[in-house]
Structures are given as structure tokens and as C-alpha cells.
Design a protein around this motif. Structure first.
Motif, PDB file in Angstrom:
ATOM      1  N   LEU A 111       0.490  -0.966  -0.030  1.00 18.40           N
ATOM      2  CA  LEU A 111      -0.324   0.409  -0.397  1.00 18.40           C
ATOM      3  C   LEU A 111       1.035   1.217   0.131  1.00 18.40           C
ATOM      4  O   LEU A 111       1.925   0.853   0.574  1.00 18.40           O
ATOM      5  CB  LEU A 111      -1.106   0.057   1.483  1.00 18.40           C
ATOM      6  CG  LEU A 111      -1.486  -1.268   1.227  1.00 18.40           C
ATOM      7  CD1 LEU A 111      -2.875  -1.170   2.903  1.00 18.40           C
ATOM      8  CD2 LEU A 111      -2.820  -1.419   0.497  1.00 18.40           C
ATOM      9  N   THR A 112       0.451   1.889  -0.665  1.00 16.82           N
ATOM     10  CA  THR A 112       0.654   3.490  -0.820  1.00 16.82           C
ATOM     11  C   THR A 112       0.547   4.550   0.681  1.00 16.82           C
ATOM     12  O   THR A 112      -0.360   4.352   1.469  1.00 16.82           O
ATOM     13  CB  THR A 112       0.662   4.651  -2.179  1.00 16.82           C
ATOM     14  OG1 THR A 112      -0.641   4.757  -1.676  1.00 16.82           O
ATOM     15  CG2 THR A 112       1.053   4.057  -3.156  1.00 16.82           C
ATOM     16  N   LEU A 113       1.091   5.376   0.744  1.00 18.10           N
ATOM     17  CA  LEU A 113       0.888   6.609   2.058  1.00 18.10           C
ATOM     18  C   LEU A 113      -0.520   6.747   2.096  1.00 18.10           C
ATOM     19  O   LEU A 113      -1.611   7.070   2.589  1.00 18.10           O
ATOM     20  CB  LEU A 113       1.837   7.329   2.121  1.00 18.10           C
ATOM     21  CG  LEU A 113       2.696   6.966   2.908  1.00 18.10           C
ATOM     22  CD1 LEU A 113       4.186   8.265   2.245  1.00 18.10           C
ATOM     23  CD2 LEU A 113       3.342   7.241   4.291  1.00 18.10           C
ATOM     24  N   GLN A 114      -0.779   7.671   0.815  1.00 21.92           N
ATOM     25  CA  GLN A 114      -1.961   7.747   0.349  1.00 21.92           C
ATOM     26  C   GLN A 114      -2.713   7.103   0.498  1.00 21.92           C
ATOM     27  O   GLN A 114      -3.984   7.512   1.505  1.00 21.92           O
ATOM     28  CB  GLN A 114      -2.258   7.811  -1.434  1.00 21.92           C
ATOM     29  CG  GLN A 114      -3.115   8.794  -2.038  1.00 21.92           C
ATOM     30  CD  GLN A 114      -3.459  10.270  -0.988  1.00 21.92           C
ATOM     31  OE1 GLN A 114      -2.561  11.057  -0.626  1.00 21.92           O
ATOM     32  NE2 GLN A 114      -4.391  10.246  -0.759  1.00 21.92           N
ATOM     33  N   GLN A 115      -2.580   5.404  -0.109  1.00 23.74           N
ATOM     34  CA  GLN A 115      -3.988   4.918   0.017  1.00 23.74           C
ATOM     35  C   GLN A 115      -3.982   4.249   2.179  1.00 23.74           C
ATOM     36  O   GLN A 115      -5.203   4.072   2.187  1.00 23.74           O
ATOM     37  CB  GLN A 115      -3.271   3.481  -0.690  1.00 23.74           C
ATOM     38  CG  GLN A 115      -3.476   3.114  -1.727  1.00 23.74           C
ATOM     39  CD  GLN A 115      -3.220   1.886  -2.572  1.00 23.74           C
ATOM     40  OE1 GLN A 115      -1.631   1.587  -2.022  1.00 23.74           O
ATOM     41  NE2 GLN A 115      -3.465   1.035  -3.122  1.00 23.74           N
ATOM     42  N   VAL A 116      -2.564   4.352   2.454  1.00 27.62           N
ATOM     43  CA  VAL A 116      -3.320   4.214   4.331  1.00 27.62           C
ATOM     44  C   VAL A 116      -3.772   5.246   4.775  1.00 27.62           C
ATOM     45  O   VAL A 116      -4.900   5.207   5.744  1.00 27.62           O
ATOM     46  CB  VAL A 116      -1.538   3.734   4.699  1.00 27.62           C
ATOM     47  CG1 VAL A 116      -2.360   3.717   6.208  1.00 27.62           C
ATOM     48  CG2 VAL A 116      -1.427   2.079   4.443  1.00 27.62           C
ATOM     49  N   ALA A 117      -3.518   6.651   4.055  1.00 29.14           N
ATOM     50  CA  ALA A 117      -4.133   7.346   5.300  1.00 29.14           C
ATOM     51  C   ALA A 117      -5.070   7.454   4.428  1.00 29.14           C
ATOM     52  O   ALA A 117      -6.422   7.952   5.844  1.00 29.14           O
ATOM     53  CB  ALA A 117      -3.911   8.654   4.067  1.00 29.14           C
ATOM     54  N   GLU A 118      -6.129   7.773   3.308  1.00 27.54           N
ATOM     55  CA  GLU A 118      -7.054   7.092   2.830  1.00 27.54           C
ATOM     56  C   GLU A 118      -8.158   6.282   3.817  1.00 27.54           C
ATOM     57  O   GLU A 118      -9.143   6.391   4.186  1.00 27.54           O
ATOM     58  CB  GLU A 118      -7.546   6.663   1.543  1.00 27.54           C
ATOM     59  CG  GLU A 118      -7.536   7.922   0.205  1.00 27.54           C
ATOM     60  CD  GLU A 118      -7.443   7.832  -0.476  1.00 27.54           C
ATOM     61  OE1 GLU A 118      -7.672   6.169  -1.286  1.00 27.54           O
ATOM     62  OE2 GLU A 118      -6.822   8.316  -1.601  1.00 27.54           O
ATOM     63  N   ALA A 119      -7.411   4.477   3.877  1.00 29.31           N
ATOM     64  CA  ALA A 119      -7.871   3.908   4.882  1.00 29.31           C
ATOM     65  C   ALA A 119      -8.054   4.452   6.312  1.00 29.31           C
ATOM     66  O   ALA A 119      -9.698   3.574   6.806  1.00 29.31           O
ATOM     67  CB  ALA A 119      -7.589   2.698   4.828  1.00 29.31           C
ATOM     68  N   VAL A 120      -7.212   5.099   6.024  1.00 26.21           N
ATOM     69  CA  VAL A 120      -7.679   5.827   8.557  1.00 26.21           C
ATOM     70  C   VAL A 120      -8.304   7.025   8.241  1.00 26.21           C
ATOM     71  O   VAL A 120      -9.179   7.055   8.984  1.00 26.21           O
ATOM     72  CB  VAL A 120      -5.844   6.685   8.622  1.00 26.21           C
ATOM     73  CG1 VAL A 120      -6.131   6.987  10.052  1.00 26.21           C
ATOM     74  CG2 VAL A 120      -5.791   5.562   8.894  1.00 26.21           C
ATOM     75  N   ARG A 121      -8.779   8.024   7.288  1.00 27.38           N
ATOM     76  CA  ARG A 121      -9.602   9.092   7.190  1.00 27.38           C
ATOM     77  C   ARG A 121     -11.050   8.656   7.032  1.00 27.38           C
ATOM     78  O   ARG A 121     -12.247   8.778   7.923  1.00 27.38           O
ATOM     79  CB  ARG A 121      -9.611   9.772   6.325  1.00 27.38           C
ATOM     80  CG  ARG A 121      -8.336  11.224   6.380  1.00 27.38           C
ATOM     81  CD  ARG A 121      -8.249  12.212   5.410  1.00 27.38           C
ATOM     82  NE  ARG A 121      -8.292  10.833   3.856  1.00 27.38           N
ATOM     83  CZ  ARG A 121      -7.025  10.908   3.211  1.00 27.38           C
ATOM     84  NH1 ARG A 121      -6.486  11.532   3.418  1.00 27.38           N
ATOM     85  NH2 ARG A 121      -7.548  10.415   1.726  1.00 27.38           N
ATOM     86  N   GLU A 122     -10.712   6.943   6.738  1.00 26.74           N
ATOM     87  CA  GLU A 122     -12.377   5.897   6.713  1.00 26.74           C
ATOM     88  C   GLU A 122     -12.623   6.331   7.804  1.00 26.74           C
ATOM     89  O   GLU A 122     -14.136   5.304   8.376  1.00 26.74           O
ATOM     90  CB  GLU A 122     -12.689   5.358   5.268  1.00 26.74           C
ATOM     91  CG  GLU A 122     -12.324   5.699   3.955  1.00 26.74           C
ATOM     92  CD  GLU A 122     -12.145   4.639   3.164  1.00 26.74           C
ATOM     93  OE1 GLU A 122     -12.096   3.682   3.567  1.00 26.74           O
ATOM     94  OE2 GLU A 122     -12.382   4.720   1.892  1.00 26.74           O
TER      95      GLU A 122
END
Length: 94
Positions: free
Chosen positions: A20-31
Motif C-alpha cells: 500500500l502507498t502512503l495515500q492508500q493508508v491515509a485514505e483508509a485511516v480517514r475512512e
């Protein structure tokens, strides 16, 4: 006498292993309701900023890490095997 420190494993190592990219993890965290940007997550990974307990739990959920995995090397190996199995299953389905 102080307790021995558990093995230290970087969140980046887990994240990159999962692919996973930083962006993908950040999106999952924001969700999960925890505000973070990819840059903010990068700062936590690099140790520039501390991660709150809420952030660490959300990242762990995004990477499918149990708290125990962070503390015990045998459990990290079990997690790695499970991820490899899942990735192999996904590759066969594609």
C-alpha cells in the motif's frame, strides 16, 4: 529491573510489505474517522511526529495488524505468512 523492549518494526515495513502507498493508508485511516494526510503519515513513519493511539489503531486496522504482531516476532512471521497467502490468492484470481 526494566522490562526488555519488544522487537521494533517500522510501520513503513508493514505498509510496503502489504503493497500500500502512503495515500492508500491515509485514505483508509480517514475512512475510520481519524484525520491524516499522506504527508502526516509519512512524518509518523519517519519518527518526526508521534502517532496518537487512535491513529496507530486505525493504521493497524488498515494494514490488518493485530497489536500482538507489533510485540512478538513469532506473530509477525505469522502475519507475513497470512499476507503472502492472501496475495497469492489475489494473484490467482486475477
Amino acid at each position: 529491573m526494566a522490562e526488555p523492549l519488544p522487537p521494533q518494526v517500522s510501520l513503513r515495513i508493514f505498509r510496503e510489505f502489504v503493497g500500500l502507498t502512503l495515500q492508500q493508508v491515509a485514505e483508509a485511516v480517514r475512512e475510520q474517522g481519524v484525520p491524516i494526510t499522506a504527508d502526516g503519515l509519512n512524518n509518523v513513519e519517519l519518527g518526526r511526529k508521534p502517532g496518537s493511539e487512535a491513529l496507530m489503531l486505525a493504521v493497524a486496522r488498515a494494514l490488518n495488524i493485530k497489536r500482538l504482531h507489533i510485540r512478538q516476532a513469532a506473530d509477525i512471521c505469522e502475519w507475513v505468512d497470512a499476507v503472502r497467502h492472501t496475495q497469492g490468492t489475489k494473484a490467482k484470481a486475477a
